[in-house]
Motif scaffolding. Structure first.
Motif: not given
Length: 267
Positions: A226-239
């Motif tokens: 949970g240190h990385i929020p869900k919205e940021e996680a979605l962007v990270g998965i795309a990266i």
């Protein structure tokens, strides 16, 4: 693809037979997990400022690191592939009716998956029932868990792509030890396997965030905690997906260039 799937299934089945080695690995990883957590616990007990990541999140980070070590460690190697390159037996691989890059990728992917299947479940199960402060909590919600699984799988695909670059470099250096040391030491440090990325100084984090290594380990583990929020996680998965495609493209180009210069002497 049919040939690659056959190689993948065969190597996966072969890797799942090493249960005794897996048990020894589980014991070792529990030992190191407790040692690392004790070190961080002592460090946090004397902290005078608010840490960038909580102790609970850090403990989760450590247990996931130990459970999925086969997914994220760059020094995981296949000596058979090194020998094919250094002894000239690569000539036999060139005779196969399938591409070497895809064939080797399937082998390496199956090896890592087999090792993780044998070790991850026991470590995670015990980590869930340990007393505090060593217990690893469950994900905050099912969506976070799904994001973690997606990021972990993409991280695995990325680490195999990075490993392929290591094997390809041996065509040039002819030194498996040198390539392994360079990729293993530098790559694992930049992936947060030695020091978690949030605990690194800001100038070093700015370097780590530019390179692909942190997406293989640091990112999935912080998504789970949970240190990385869900919205940021979605962007990270795309990266992660973009990095995966880039690394595979670079690997294929490097492999084609290396094979075009291969000279095999003898009968």
């Amino acid at each position: 693809m049919k040939a690659y799937m056959s190689v993948f299934k065969l190597r996966l089945s072969n890797g799942l037979q090493y249960r005794t080695a897996a048990l020894a690995g589980i014991a070792t990883q529990f030992f190191w997990g407790f040692v690392i957590i004790m070190v961080f616990e002592a460090f946090y007990s004397g902290a005078t400022a608010q840490p960038p990541i909580s102790l609970t999140q850090l403990i989760t980070y450590v247990w996931l690191q130990q459970a999925f070590l086969a997914f994220v460690m760059l020094w995981f190697r296949d000596n058979e592939l090194f020998q094919l390159i250094t002894t000239g037996n690569i000539a036999y691989e060139l005779c196969r009716p399938s591409g070497i890059y895809g064939l080797w990728y399937a082998k390496l992917l199956a090896q890592r998956l087999a090792s993780a299947l044998l070790r991850s479940l026991p470590i995670v199960t015990v980590a869930f029932i340990l007393p505090q402060p060593y217990r690893m909590p469950l994900p905050s919600d099912p969506f976070t868990f799904l994001l973690f699984i997606a990021s972990l799988i993409l991280g695995l695909l990325m680490i195999v792509s990075l490993s392929m670059l290591m094997y390809i470099s041996v065509f040039v250096t002819l030194s498996p030890a040198g390539s392994l040391l360079m990729f293993g030491v530098i790559g694992e440090f930049l992936a947060g396997m030695v020091i978690p990325v949030p605990l690194m100084p800001s100038w070093l984090q700015s370097i780590v965030y530019v390179l692909p290594f942190r997406w293989t380990a640091d990112f999935p583990f912080r998504v789970y905690s949970g240190h990385i929020p869900k919205e940021e996680a979605l962007v990270g998965i795309a990266i992660q997906l973009i990095w995966f495609l880039v690394l595979v493209g670079l690997g294929r180009l490097a492999m084609a260039k290396a094979l075009s210069r291969v000279v095999v002497n003898g009968g």
